[in-house]
Design a protein around this motif. Structure first.
Motif, PDB file in Angstrom:
ATOM      1  N   GLY A   1     -11.621   3.243   1.934  1.00  0.00           N
ATOM      2  CA  GLY A   1     -12.676   2.368   1.425  1.00  0.00           C
ATOM      3  C   GLY A   1     -12.485   1.956  -0.014  1.00  0.00           C
ATOM      4  O   GLY A   1     -12.918   0.876  -0.410  1.00  0.00           O
ATOM      5  N   GLY A   2     -11.828   2.802  -0.802  1.00  0.00           N
ATOM      6  CA  GLY A   2     -11.611   2.474  -2.199  1.00  0.00           C
ATOM      7  C   GLY A   2     -10.267   1.803  -2.412  1.00  0.00           C
ATOM      8  O   GLY A   2      -9.457   1.702  -1.485  1.00  0.00           O
ATOM      9  N   ALA A   3     -10.055   1.321  -3.644  1.00  0.00           N
ATOM     10  CA  ALA A   3      -8.761   0.733  -3.974  1.00  0.00           C
ATOM     11  C   ALA A   3      -7.689   1.820  -3.942  1.00  0.00           C
ATOM     12  O   ALA A   3      -7.948   2.975  -4.296  1.00  0.00           O
ATOM     13  CB  ALA A   3      -8.818   0.103  -5.356  1.00  0.00           C
ATOM     14  N   ARG A   4      -6.491   1.459  -3.503  1.00  0.00           N
ATOM     15  CA  ARG A   4      -5.394   2.415  -3.443  1.00  0.00           C
ATOM     16  C   ARG A   4      -5.021   2.837  -4.856  1.00  0.00           C
ATOM     17  O   ARG A   4      -4.701   1.989  -5.693  1.00  0.00           O
ATOM     18  CB  ARG A   4      -4.200   1.783  -2.739  1.00  0.00           C
ATOM     19  CG  ARG A   4      -2.948   2.629  -2.750  1.00  0.00           C
ATOM     20  CD  ARG A   4      -1.974   2.163  -1.690  1.00  0.00           C
ATOM     21  NE  ARG A   4      -1.644   0.758  -1.812  1.00  0.00           N
ATOM     22  CZ  ARG A   4      -0.598   0.299  -2.502  1.00  0.00           C
ATOM     23  NH1 ARG A   4       0.201   1.124  -3.145  1.00  0.00           N
ATOM     24  NH2 ARG A   4      -0.346  -0.994  -2.552  1.00  0.00           N
ATOM     25  N   PRO A   5      -5.086   4.132  -5.152  1.00  0.00           N
ATOM     26  CA  PRO A   5      -4.752   4.589  -6.499  1.00  0.00           C
ATOM     27  C   PRO A   5      -3.238   4.574  -6.724  1.00  0.00           C
ATOM     28  O   PRO A   5      -2.454   4.634  -5.772  1.00  0.00           O
ATOM     29  CB  PRO A   5      -5.293   6.011  -6.539  1.00  0.00           C
ATOM     30  CG  PRO A   5      -5.221   6.469  -5.116  1.00  0.00           C
ATOM     31  CD  PRO A   5      -5.459   5.253  -4.262  1.00  0.00           C
ATOM     32  N   VAL A   6      -2.857   4.497  -7.982  1.00  0.00           N
ATOM     33  CA  VAL A   6      -1.425   4.508  -8.306  1.00  0.00           C
ATOM     34  C   VAL A   6      -0.979   5.968  -8.420  1.00  0.00           C
ATOM     35  O   VAL A   6      -0.818   6.518  -9.506  1.00  0.00           O
ATOM     36  CB  VAL A   6      -1.146   3.741  -9.613  1.00  0.00           C
ATOM     37  CG1 VAL A   6       0.367   3.678  -9.859  1.00  0.00           C
ATOM     38  CG2 VAL A   6      -1.715   2.331  -9.519  1.00  0.00           C
ATOM     39  N   VAL A   7      -0.880   6.622  -7.263  1.00  0.00           N
ATOM     40  CA  VAL A   7      -0.387   8.000  -7.189  1.00  0.00           C
ATOM     41  C   VAL A   7       0.532   8.093  -5.979  1.00  0.00           C
ATOM     42  O   VAL A   7       0.525   7.219  -5.112  1.00  0.00           O
ATOM     43  CB  VAL A   7      -1.543   9.015  -7.025  1.00  0.00           C
ATOM     44  CG1 VAL A   7      -2.532   8.931  -8.175  1.00  0.00           C
ATOM     45  CG2 VAL A   7      -2.252   8.825  -5.689  1.00  0.00           C
ATOM     46  N   SER A   8       1.331   9.141  -5.938  1.00  0.00           N
ATOM     47  CA  SER A   8       2.140   9.401  -4.746  1.00  0.00           C
ATOM     48  C   SER A   8       1.852  10.812  -4.264  1.00  0.00           C
ATOM     49  O   SER A   8       1.609  11.715  -5.058  1.00  0.00           O
ATOM     50  CB  SER A   8       3.627   9.219  -5.044  1.00  0.00           C
ATOM     51  OG  SER A   8       4.022  10.109  -6.062  1.00  0.00           O
ATOM     52  N   THR A   9       1.839  10.973  -2.949  1.00  0.00           N
ATOM     53  CA  THR A   9       1.543  12.275  -2.355  1.00  0.00           C
ATOM     54  C   THR A   9       2.813  12.968  -1.908  1.00  0.00           C
ATOM     55  O   THR A   9       2.932  14.180  -1.988  1.00  0.00           O
ATOM     56  CB  THR A   9       0.575  12.100  -1.161  1.00  0.00           C
ATOM     57  OG1 THR A   9      -0.540  11.334  -1.605  1.00  0.00           O
ATOM     58  CG2 THR A   9       0.096  13.440  -0.635  1.00  0.00           C
ATOM     59  N   ILE A  10       3.779  12.196  -1.418  1.00  0.00           N
ATOM     60  CA  ILE A  10       5.076  12.758  -1.034  1.00  0.00           C
ATOM     61  C   ILE A  10       6.121  11.664  -1.199  1.00  0.00           C
ATOM     62  O   ILE A  10       5.866  10.500  -0.862  1.00  0.00           O
ATOM     63  CB  ILE A  10       5.053  13.330   0.411  1.00  0.00           C
ATOM     64  CG1 ILE A  10       6.406  13.973   0.766  1.00  0.00           C
ATOM     65  CG2 ILE A  10       4.655  12.276   1.436  1.00  0.00           C
ATOM     66  CD1 ILE A  10       6.372  14.744   2.073  1.00  0.00           C
ATOM     67  N   ASN A  11       7.268  12.052  -1.739  1.00  0.00           N
ATOM     68  CA  ASN A  11       8.399  11.139  -1.888  1.00  0.00           C
ATOM     69  C   ASN A  11       9.534  11.650  -1.014  1.00  0.00           C
ATOM     70  O   ASN A  11       9.739  12.848  -0.902  1.00  0.00           O
ATOM     71  CB  ASN A  11       8.876  11.093  -3.345  1.00  0.00           C
ATOM     72  CG  ASN A  11       7.807  10.549  -4.257  1.00  0.00           C
ATOM     73  OD1 ASN A  11       6.743  11.159  -4.403  1.00  0.00           O
ATOM     74  ND2 ASN A  11       8.070   9.406  -4.869  1.00  0.00           N
ATOM     75  N   PHE A  12      10.278  10.721  -0.417  1.00  0.00           N
ATOM     76  CA  PHE A  12      11.324  11.154   0.517  1.00  0.00           C
ATOM     77  C   PHE A  12      12.433  10.120   0.569  1.00  0.00           C
ATOM     78  O   PHE A  12      12.262   8.978   0.111  1.00  0.00           O
ATOM     79  CB  PHE A  12      10.742  11.386   1.920  1.00  0.00           C
ATOM     80  CG  PHE A  12       9.869  10.260   2.418  1.00  0.00           C
ATOM     81  CD1 PHE A  12       8.511  10.267   2.165  1.00  0.00           C
ATOM     82  CD2 PHE A  12      10.419   9.196   3.130  1.00  0.00           C
ATOM     83  CE1 PHE A  12       7.695   9.224   2.616  1.00  0.00           C
ATOM     84  CE2 PHE A  12       9.614   8.165   3.590  1.00  0.00           C
ATOM     85  CZ  PHE A  12       8.249   8.177   3.322  1.00  0.00           C
ATOM     86  N   THR A  13      13.552  10.561   1.137  1.00  0.00           N
ATOM     87  CA  THR A  13      14.682   9.663   1.326  1.00  0.00           C
ATOM     88  C   THR A  13      14.948   9.522   2.812  1.00  0.00           C
ATOM     89  O   THR A  13      14.465  10.324   3.623  1.00  0.00           O
ATOM     90  CB  THR A  13      15.953  10.219   0.659  1.00  0.00           C
ATOM     91  OG1 THR A  13      16.383  11.356   1.404  1.00  0.00           O
ATOM     92  CG2 THR A  13      15.685  10.626  -0.779  1.00  0.00           C
ATOM     93  N   PHE A  14      15.742   8.522   3.189  1.00  0.00           N
ATOM     94  CA  PHE A  14      16.004   8.301   4.615  1.00  0.00           C
ATOM     95  C   PHE A  14      16.848   9.429   5.195  1.00  0.00           C
ATOM     96  O   PHE A  14      16.917   9.610   6.395  1.00  0.00           O
ATOM     97  CB  PHE A  14      16.671   6.943   4.839  1.00  0.00           C
ATOM     98  CG  PHE A  14      18.116   6.905   4.447  1.00  0.00           C
ATOM     99  CD1 PHE A  14      19.101   7.176   5.377  1.00  0.00           C
ATOM    100  CD2 PHE A  14      18.485   6.627   3.126  1.00  0.00           C
ATOM    101  CE1 PHE A  14      20.435   7.141   5.019  1.00  0.00           C
ATOM    102  CE2 PHE A  14      19.802   6.606   2.761  1.00  0.00           C
ATOM    103  CZ  PHE A  14      20.792   6.866   3.705  1.00  0.00           C
ATOM    104  N   SER A  15      17.520  10.221   4.326  1.00  0.00           N
ATOM    105  CA  SER A  15      18.360  11.314   4.829  1.00  0.00           C
ATOM    106  C   SER A  15      17.551  12.577   5.099  1.00  0.00           C
ATOM    107  O   SER A  15      18.098  13.557   5.590  1.00  0.00           O
ATOM    108  CB  SER A  15      19.482  11.610   3.831  1.00  0.00           C
ATOM    109  OG  SER A  15      18.923  12.036   2.601  1.00  0.00           O
ATOM    110  N   ASP A  16      16.270  12.590   4.793  1.00  0.00           N
ATOM    111  CA  ASP A  16      15.435  13.751   5.110  1.00  0.00           C
ATOM    112  C   ASP A  16      15.039  13.693   6.580  1.00  0.00           C
ATOM    113  O   ASP A  16      14.301  12.791   6.980  1.00  0.00           O
ATOM    114  CB  ASP A  16      14.149  13.742   4.270  1.00  0.00           C
ATOM    115  CG  ASP A  16      14.415  14.034   2.799  1.00  0.00           C
ATOM    116  OD1 ASP A  16      15.206  14.952   2.526  1.00  0.00           O
ATOM    117  OD2 ASP A  16      13.823  13.347   1.948  1.00  0.00           O
TER     118      ASP A  16
END
Lengths: 329, 152
Positions: free
Chosen positions: B99-114
């Motif tokens: 419902g709110g604006a998407r915050p500028v944060v990340s919850t998980i970062n990953f690569t295609f090799s994971d």
């Protein structure tokens, strides 16, 4: 379809001639279908074959170590077993007259023999009773019974031991997984052909989900398998966490950082509440790849007994660390 | 660089951080309720509110956490393990109350090799039927959310 006739040889044998109307092709007969064990002097044991195709045959049963008592039709019999040793059943079909059936490979008949072992029946006895256990609400647990006896069957029930009004559907093995929504008592009846034995009742006490406050701890390594026993391949390690690293008794969850150390294969780890017989939930806590030491932050639910289970879904054992930074109580 | 310069730099950085933090609203305090670990979202499952399809690049989906896995409709935040699998590109996920604006944060970062990768998170829930939003930045990826508790 089947017409009996010819020699009837009670009690040692049974047989007759039969004719399959309009049948064509080569006569076939299955192997004998019968239980591989029977109790001494037991009655009402059955044996049968199925046949297909082929004109007229003369068919007979012979038996040693028992007595044929009746036949629903020529190819199905009922017999009484002897006192000991074994029962040998033989079914034979052979060519009858010049218009008789044709047999596989140009033969003149088919026969099959089956040996049934006479096993002395030992009444059920319970060696390990199902154990009472406490679980957090929503957590499944496995109840088990240990029993001795011949060819045992099981049925689990809800309620007081001996009261059979609430059987659990499909719960017919020596163990059962249950997830009661409130505290419930279970028991199991163990049966065989010569008796039944009821287990004691085991109570699964459900602890409601309760509000908890956060307690901060000095960061502390609560598990380090390096140099000791790793978490087994495709196996579970149970670990009591309360009383370690100052995690208080009665804690419902721990705030942790988990680390996989230099895994030799890929896999994942699931952390879930104890005790050891808690049903493994379909969740994961950390996924890992070979050679990559990796950490993840988690809040892990602690069992009523103060323990957690660590399941390693992989083909190789795993070195594993759990660092606790606080708990909820 | 002398000692004073270092101190000033540190103070300057702290002030900047505090300024950023103070912009976020605060609610609570809340208490924690540990639940039996439970898989609440798995996009590898057939298409449904908490199932498929797979995330595409730049897509947002809203999931229903409250009312599932023992999380009551009164819950204000959820303790999750976020797992990704089948990523076709390096990317990141953002989780936030729907419902709110998407915050500028990340919850998980990953690569295609994971093959699969996980991270723990505590995320607020809105009062909408679909109370948790997930955004994927790049490529396609499957998302799995396992609940271990909630706050209210």
């Amino acid at each position: 379809m089947l017409r009996s006739g010819g020699p009837v040889q009670f009690p040692s044998g049974f047989g007759g001639q039969f004719n399959i109307v309009n049948a064509v092709g080569t006569f076939t007969m299955s192997t004998i279908t019968a239980s591989s064990t029977v109790a001494p002097n037991s009655t009402g044991n059955t044996a049968s074959v199925t046949t297909a195709n082929g004109g007229t045959v003369t068919f007979s049963w012979t038996i040693t170590g028992g007595t044929i008592t009746s036949a629903s039709n020529i190819t199905s019999i009922t017999y009484t077993a002897g006192a000991s040793g074994s029962v040998v059943l033989r079914a034979t079909a052979y060519k009858n007259g010049t218009n008789g059936a044709t047999f596989p490979n140009g033969g003149v008949g088919i026969t099959d023999t089956k040996t049934v072992t006479i096993v002395t029946c030992t009444a059920p006895a319970i060696s390990t009773q199902p154990q009472s256990v406490g679980v957090p609400a929503g957590t499944g647990v496995t109840l088990s019974v240990g029993a001795t006896g011949t060819s045992l069957t099981y049925q689990w029930y809800i309620g007081t031991s001996g009261v059979t009004t609430s059987p659990i559907g499909g719960a017919t093995a020596s163990s059962v997984n249950v997830t009661p929504s409130s505290t419930t008592t279970y028991w199991v009846r163990v049966s065989n052909s010569c008796g039944t034995m009821d287990s004691a009742a085991a109570t699964v006490t459900v602890t409601p989900i309760a509000a908890a406050s956060f307690y901060l701890l000095t960061p502390c390594r609560i598990l380090d398998t390096r140099g000791g026993a790793p978490v087994p391949a495709n196996g579970v390690m149970n670990l009591v966490v309360t009383g370690k690293c100052a995690v208080a008794a009665g804690a419902t969850s721990a705030a942790v950082n988990v680390t996989v150390v230099n895994p030799s294969t890929s896999g994942f780890v699931t952390l879930y509440p104890g005790p050891a017989n808690t049903v493994l939930p379909v969740v994961s806590t950390i996924n890992y790849t070979p050679g990559r030491t990796l950490a993840n932050n988690a809040r892990i639910t602690i069992g009523v007994d103060g323990s957690i289970n660590i399941f390693n879904a992989a083909s190789q054992p795993l070195d594993f660390l759990i660092d606790v930074s606080g708990y909820f109580k | 660089m002398n000692k004073h310069t270092v101190s000033r730099l540190v103070l300057f950085t702290l002030a900047g951080l505090l300024g950023a933090v103070s912009a976020a609203a605060q609610t609570g305090p809340y208490q924690f309720f540990a639940v039996a670990p439970c898989r609440v979202v798995d996009t590898r499952n057939p298409n449904s509110t908490n199932g498929g399809p797979i995330f595409n690049a730049g897509t947002q989906r809203d999931f229903a956490i409250r009312g599932n896995c023992g999380v009551p409709t009164s819950a204000k935040a959820v303790s999750l393990n976020v797992t990704i699998t089948g990523a076709t590109q390096g990317s990141f996920l953002t989780l936030w109350p729907s419902g709110g604006a998407r915050p500028v944060v990340s919850t998980i970062n990953f690569t295609f090799s994971d093959p699969a990768l996980a991270n723990g998170a505590i995320v607020g829930l809105s009062t909408s039927a679909s109370d948790l939003s997930v955004y994927n930045s790049s490529g396609n990826v499957h998302v799995i959310l396992d609940v271990t508790g909630y706050f209210q």
